[in-house]
Design a protein around this motif. Structure first.
Motif, PDB file in Angstrom:
ATOM      1  N   ARG A  15       1.116  -1.125  -0.240  1.00  0.00           N
ATOM      2  CA  ARG A  15      -0.196  -0.096  -0.244  1.00  0.00           C
ATOM      3  C   ARG A  15       0.655   1.081   0.447  1.00  0.00           C
ATOM      4  O   ARG A  15       0.486   2.348  -1.098  1.00  0.00           O
ATOM      5  CB  ARG A  15      -1.382  -0.422   1.382  1.00  0.00           C
ATOM      6  CG  ARG A  15      -2.357  -1.282   1.102  1.00  0.00           C
ATOM      7  CD  ARG A  15      -3.509  -0.938   1.714  1.00  0.00           C
ATOM      8  NE  ARG A  15      -4.384  -1.668   2.216  1.00  0.00           N
ATOM      9  CZ  ARG A  15      -5.222  -2.290   2.414  1.00  0.00           C
ATOM     10  NH1 ARG A  15      -4.739  -2.115   3.954  1.00  0.00           N
ATOM     11  NH2 ARG A  15      -6.513  -2.750   2.484  1.00  0.00           N
ATOM     12  N   ASP A  16       2.071   1.298   0.081  1.00  0.00           N
ATOM     13  CA  ASP A  16       3.399   2.370   0.444  1.00  0.00           C
ATOM     14  C   ASP A  16       3.214   3.040   0.073  1.00  0.00           C
ATOM     15  O   ASP A  16       3.679   4.234  -0.667  1.00  0.00           O
ATOM     16  CB  ASP A  16       3.579   2.265   2.214  1.00  0.00           C
ATOM     17  CG  ASP A  16       3.399   2.143   3.149  1.00  0.00           C
ATOM     18  OD1 ASP A  16       1.816   2.863   3.319  1.00  0.00           O
ATOM     19  OD2 ASP A  16       3.654   1.901   4.558  1.00  0.00           O
ATOM     20  N   SER A  17       4.003   1.767  -1.200  1.00  0.00           N
ATOM     21  CA  SER A  17       4.618   2.854  -2.408  1.00  0.00           C
ATOM     22  C   SER A  17       3.657   2.179  -3.332  1.00  0.00           C
ATOM     23  O   SER A  17       4.006   2.598  -4.956  1.00  0.00           O
ATOM     24  CB  SER A  17       5.943   1.464  -2.924  1.00  0.00           C
ATOM     25  OG  SER A  17       5.465   0.157  -2.568  1.00  0.00           O
ATOM     26  N   GLY A  18       2.269   1.583  -3.336  1.00  0.00           N
ATOM     27  CA  GLY A  18       1.561   1.289  -4.883  1.00  0.00           C
ATOM     28  C   GLY A  18       2.167   0.350  -5.579  1.00  0.00           C
ATOM     29  O   GLY A  18       1.133   0.267  -6.926  1.00  0.00           O
ATOM     30  N   VAL A  54       5.702  -7.509 -11.144  1.00  0.00           N
ATOM     31  CA  VAL A  54       5.203  -6.527 -10.516  1.00  0.00           C
ATOM     32  C   VAL A  54       4.146  -5.326 -11.391  1.00  0.00           C
ATOM     33  O   VAL A  54       4.851  -4.882 -12.871  1.00  0.00           O
ATOM     34  CB  VAL A  54       6.187  -6.013 -10.159  1.00  0.00           C
ATOM     35  CG1 VAL A  54       6.447  -4.251  -9.168  1.00  0.00           C
ATOM     36  CG2 VAL A  54       6.835  -7.465  -9.667  1.00  0.00           C
ATOM     37  N   LEU A  55       3.096  -4.529 -11.029  1.00  0.00           N
ATOM     38  CA  LEU A  55       2.467  -3.190 -11.512  1.00  0.00           C
ATOM     39  C   LEU A  55       2.190  -2.479 -10.727  1.00  0.00           C
ATOM     40  O   LEU A  55       2.684  -2.270 -10.042  1.00  0.00           O
ATOM     41  CB  LEU A  55       1.472  -4.257 -11.814  1.00  0.00           C
ATOM     42  CG  LEU A  55       0.289  -3.246 -13.166  1.00  0.00           C
ATOM     43  CD1 LEU A  55      -0.197  -4.269 -13.612  1.00  0.00           C
ATOM     44  CD2 LEU A  55      -0.586  -2.222 -11.160  1.00  0.00           C
ATOM     45  N   ASP A  56       2.741  -1.044 -11.224  1.00  0.00           N
ATOM     46  CA  ASP A  56       2.611  -0.185 -10.658  1.00  0.00           C
ATOM     47  C   ASP A  56       1.019   0.580 -10.274  1.00  0.00           C
ATOM     48  O   ASP A  56       1.194   0.632 -12.311  1.00  0.00           O
ATOM     49  CB  ASP A  56       3.754   0.609 -11.290  1.00  0.00           C
ATOM     50  CG  ASP A  56       4.007   2.675 -10.961  1.00  0.00           C
ATOM     51  OD1 ASP A  56       3.145   2.374  -9.467  1.00  0.00           O
ATOM     52  OD2 ASP A  56       4.193   3.527 -10.928  1.00  0.00           O
ATOM     53  N   ILE A  57       0.396   0.991  -9.971  1.00  0.00           N
ATOM     54  CA  ILE A  57      -0.680   1.010  -9.926  1.00  0.00           C
ATOM     55  C   ILE A  57      -1.040   2.849 -10.266  1.00  0.00           C
ATOM     56  O   ILE A  57      -2.060   2.760 -10.592  1.00  0.00           O
ATOM     57  CB  ILE A  57      -1.239   0.940  -8.226  1.00  0.00           C
ATOM     58  CG1 ILE A  57      -0.978   1.261  -7.214  1.00  0.00           C
ATOM     59  CG2 ILE A  57      -1.674  -0.981  -8.613  1.00  0.00           C
ATOM     60  CD1 ILE A  57      -2.169   1.450  -5.673  1.00  0.00           C
ATOM     61  N   GLU A  58      -0.086   3.394 -10.240  1.00  0.00           N
ATOM     62  CA  GLU A  58       0.215   4.874 -10.541  1.00  0.00           C
ATOM     63  C   GLU A  58       0.129   4.856 -12.825  1.00  0.00           C
ATOM     64  O   GLU A  58      -1.012   5.142 -12.783  1.00  0.00           O
ATOM     65  CB  GLU A  58       1.114   5.468 -10.194  1.00  0.00           C
ATOM     66  CG  GLU A  58       0.412   6.749  -9.937  1.00  0.00           C
ATOM     67  CD  GLU A  58       0.773   7.963  -8.808  1.00  0.00           C
ATOM     68  OE1 GLU A  58       1.149   8.993  -8.943  1.00  0.00           O
ATOM     69  OE2 GLU A  58       1.204   7.206  -7.203  1.00  0.00           O
TER      70      GLU A  58
END
Length: 890
Positions: free
Chosen positions: A531-534, A547-551
């Motif tokens: 959660r902290d790094s998204g 690994v997926l970056d949710i931003e």
């Protein structure tokens, strides 16, 4: 092969292991005046005090699991396979007895000797101190297969043996003679126990009969029978109540009144497996029991009806844990769901903080009435759960889904019980479908909402406080396939769902609108959000990890390397590492910034679940067919660990699982061996020819060079310290015939303290090196010398370069060329600036009057300007990129 424990994680200790199938041993310590309890747990022996049931000692680990345990006044005897060990001080092995060909299954300490019997029917009497065989007796398996062993009280040198054929034999060990054979009762003897009365022995039979027999006259005093199968253990009360307790394979205990010769009461479900060991504490109304259900209990008999209640207990999972997660942010509690249907909390600090939240049940009241064995209301084991501490004191903070079950349950950590709500879609409130079940759950960081994914592809939101359904995602359902994972971001903005059809969808949490959908390379098997790094970790059915970056909603890393189903994933607290466990028995650590595998090790049984402490100090793992939760310490916090990528041909080493004892004896010499991977990186003096490199000198060496005058002025004492004149003990006299006193000397302050440098024109090392450099053009030696000096010494050296100070213009030219060389090579950049500034300040008059020096200075000025323009360009570029990144993210 890498050395064991030389990687990123080192074995620390195991949590939640308290008992096995081996009966415990009760001992009395005369000096402490206290009873101690020894229990075999896996490959080590735990010693507890009976008073508080606190662990006081853990033995060193033996090579295999302990199968038999016994103890005398001084030593604990533990055997595995055909080897018998004696342990002193509850810890280290002091004697080893080798001679059996088969597995030892009976042990009996006997004064200065110990008796062991193996499954091939060989009885050996060992001398404890010399480790030699005193006597060996071979029995014929067909006529007398030894199944129980007892030394009758007051019977000197004699032992009583029970057999699978039902007969008993009394032997004199000293003379090696069979004294008497008891015909028995035609049924196999399972246990023998000495009664408080002399000559009386209780014999437990395979049929469930207990015979209280007088061995002196070979007559039966009384006979009891229980209906729960063979007798596994017998014990007598010695605190004035004539009571005998008997254990059974189903976990019940029967208490018999010996005066009235009747059943007094039953303690049903004392353990969920067979009663392994049972012993009354001498002279106290306390009964200690242990079983293979990983429980150790002390019962007290202080109530009406003669039944016992649990006074103290230590218990873990009776079936292997399937899912573990750290609870809260302090890294001190691990929640664990097991195949036994229970949810438990284990403390990493001390066992006394462990607690069980109980078993899942459809109806708690009905469950309590029926008891553990007949409970039809019990829920299946928990497959996934999520917990949050934000509102756990106000309402339930844990949500769990069960194997093949549509209803999700809530649990309350503070009340240590199942919660108030059963969450399932409204259309299934009347009937429960067989083929539809909950597959994934998550709880919001505020603790207000639970998101539940179903096998049909439906995703629902519920309120944790009221249990009310707050809507679902998608018109009909969120995904076409079964939900493989749900996650809510830290600010309750997004819900991420993964479906077995290979799609990942992003939904607005509040409005439940679909924001974005992306197709994956194959079907996902699970997801985990940091959660902290998204950052979202996705495990696939083809054993790969993405690994997926949710931003940005892009896949930023893909990892290949596992050869089996990925069981679980864990992020480090800072989000830099992703740790994965697989059915290929490996645990791998991936570094996300570099996208490399930085650690990998193998374990005996595959890790089914992983979780990393929020404080980053431990990794916890649960394994296939293993009752314990294993802690691995993060070595990067306290020692030098190489975080370089592992080579492609790296062979991971097999690491043994941690034992109970956190402090194992480590061989110090191992750490002294130089390891290729552990060589420290030494930064070169200059990183690159194009780059400006600074020296590694502290600022105090060069920053104050221009301010030395001010510093000296500031530090100058206002007046010299006055020393009081002390009168001499003997007043000095002038030598001669008439004694005369010496007049006091007047202090002469007329002498000048200014040293004439012209008189002491001695060349310094620095001066000599500069002179040499005029011809050789090598300026490394004078520079190194200058670097080793302090600010005051540097000023003196630079002053002495001028003709006034005993120097010459040639040496001054040499100094300027040294500065030029430093600017050319672009190293020790700040020193070049500082030395040049001081040089100009000291010798400005001489420099302006000498044409040679002026020419060199104009050349230096051009060099400085070029270097500075280059640096300014780099600074501007970096500042520009930084400003852009800041504004772009906003």
């Amino acid at each position: 092969m890498a050395r064991e424990g030389a990687g990123l994680f080192a074995p620390f200790r195991v949590l939640g292991r308290f008992s096995g199938h081996v009966p415990h041993v009760l001992r009395y310590h005369g000096r402490h005046r206290e009873f101690y309890l020894a229990v075999a747990v896996g490959r080590s022996v735990h010693t507890y005090n009976v008073k508080k049931l606190g662990i006081v000692a853990v033995s060193n680990t033996l090579p295999q699991d302990i199968t038999c345990l016994a103890a005398d006044r001084m030593l604990i005897f533990a055997s595995y396979d055909n080897i018998l060990h004696a342990l002193a001080r509850n810890k280290e092995v002091v004697h080893t007895y080798e001679g059996h060909k088969a597995r030892i299954h009976l042990l009996q300490p006997f004064g200065d000797h110990v008796i062991s019997v193996d499954v091939d029917n060989v009885l050996i009497v060992w001398n404890i101190q010399s480790e030699e065989e005193y006597l060996q007796i071979d029995f014929d398996k067909a006529t007398f297969a030894v199944s129980a062993l007892l030394h009758p009280s007051t019977y000197l040198n004699k032992i009583l043996l029970g057999s699978e054929q039902g007969t008993l034999q009394l032997w004199n060990i000293r003379s090696n003679k069979l004294l008497y054979s008891f015909p028995g009762w035609g049924l196999a003897v399972t246990t023998l126990e000495q009664a408080p009365a002399v000559d009386v022995v209780a014999v437990g039979l395979v049929s469930g009969h207990i015979i209280v027999h007088n061995i002196k006259f070979d007559e039966t005093l009384m006979k009891f029978q229980q209906d729960w199968g063979p007798i596994t253990a017998i014990s007598f009360r010695t605190d004035g109540h004539p009571v005998m307790a008997a254990g059974s394979p189903v976990g019940h205990i029967a208490l018999w009144d010996l005066e009235e010769k009747r059943l007094m009461c039953q303690m049903q479900d004392a353990h969920s497996t067979a009663i392994a060991g049972m012993s009354f504490v001498p002279g106290e109304p306390l009964l200690i029991t242990n079983g293979a259900d990983n429980a150790l209990r002390v019962w007290i008999f202080d109530g009406p009806g003669g039944t016992g209640r649990v006074l103290r207990s230590r218990m873990g999972h009776s079936a292997p844990p399937t899912k573990i997660r750290y609870h809260g942010q302090n890294g001190e509690q691990i929640l664990s769901a097991g195949q036994d249907g229970t949810l438990q909390s284990f403390s990493t600090v001390h066992e006394k903080f462990n607690k069980s939240l109980g078993r899942g049940s459809i109806n708690k009241k009905k469950s309590k009435k029926k008891g553990l064995k007949l409970d039809t209301m019990a829920l299946p084991p928990i497959t996934a759960f999520a917990s949050e501490v934000a509102h756990q004191s106000d309402w339930d903070g844990i949500i769990a889904c069960h194997q093949g079950y549509i209803t999700c349950t809530t649990w309350n950590y503070q009340k240590t019980s199942m919660g108030a709500h059963k969450l399932r879609p409204a259309e299934f409130s009347k009937h429960k479908p067989i083929d539809i079940y909950a597959t994934a759950v998550d709880i919001t960081s505020c603790g207000n909402f639970a998101v539940i994914g179903m096998s049909t592809g439906q995703v629902d939101v519920y309120n944790m406080q009221s249990g009310i359904h707050r809507g679902c995602y998608g018109k009909d359902k969120a995904h076409e396939g079964a939900i493989r994972g749900v996650a809510v971001d830290g600010l309750n903005q997004l819900v991420i769902t993964a479906g077995s059809e290979g799609l990942i969808k992003f939904w607005k949490f509040k409005t439940k609108d679909l924001v974005y959908s992306t197709e994956l390379s194959s079907s996902p098997s699970g997801i985990l959000l940091h959660r902290d790094s998204g950052i979202l970790g996705i495990a696939f059915d083809d054993f790969t990890i993405s690994v997926l970056d949710i931003e940005t909603r892009k896949i930023v890393r893909t990892f290949l390397g596992h050869h089996g189903r990925i069981n679980d994933m864990a992020f480090s607290p800072d989000g830099r590492w992703l740790i994965t466990s697989s059915m290929d028995c490996s645990i791998k650590t991936w570094d996300l910034p570099s996208g490399c595998l930085i650690d990998c090790f193998l374990v005996d049984s595959a890790a089914v679940s992983l979780t990393m402490s929020p404080t980053g100090d431990f990794l916890a793992s649960a394994h296939v067919d293993d009752l314990g939760i294993y802690l691995w310490s993060n070595r990067s916090l306290y020692s030098l660990v190489s975080l370089r990528p592992l080579p492609a041909d790296y062979e991971p080493s097999l690491v043994t699982l941690p034992s109970t004892c956190p402090t194992q004896d480590v061989d110090v010499s191992e750490d002294e061996e130089p390891c290729d991977e552990m060589i420290e990186y030494v930064s070169p003096e200059q990183l690159g020819e194009q780059l400006v490199t600074l020296s590694l000198l502290p600022e105090s060496r060069w920053k104050n060079l221009l301010n030395l005058d001010i510093i000296k002025k500031r530090n100058k004492p206002r007046e010299p310290p006055k020393v009081p004149k002390s009168a001499p003990f003997f007043i000095p006299t002038v030598p001669g015939l008439i004694p005369r006193y010496v007049p006091p000397e007047e202090e002469n302050d007329t002498q000048s303290k200014v040293v004439n440098l012209g008189v002491l024109a001695q060349k310094s090392d620095f001066y000599i090196h500069l002179e040499e450099a005029l011809s050789t053009n090598k300026y490394k030696a004078p520079l190194d010398l200058l670097k080793s000096l302090g600010p005051s010494n540097i000023e003196i050296e630079l002053r002495s370069l001028s003709p006034e100070g005993g120097g010459s213009t040639e040496v001054m030219l040499s100094f300027l060329r040294m500065i030029g060389m430093m600017l050319n090579k672009k190293y020790n950049f700040e020193l070049a600036q500082a030395y040049l500034a001081l040089f100009l300040k000291l010798h400005l008059k001489i420099l302006s009057s000498e044409p040679k020096l002026l020419e060199e200075l104009s050349y230096l000025s051009m060099q400085l300007e070029e270097t500075w323009i280059h640096l300014q360009g780099l600074f501007n570029q970096s500042l520009c990129v930084l400003t852009y990144m800041k504004s772009a993210l906003l």
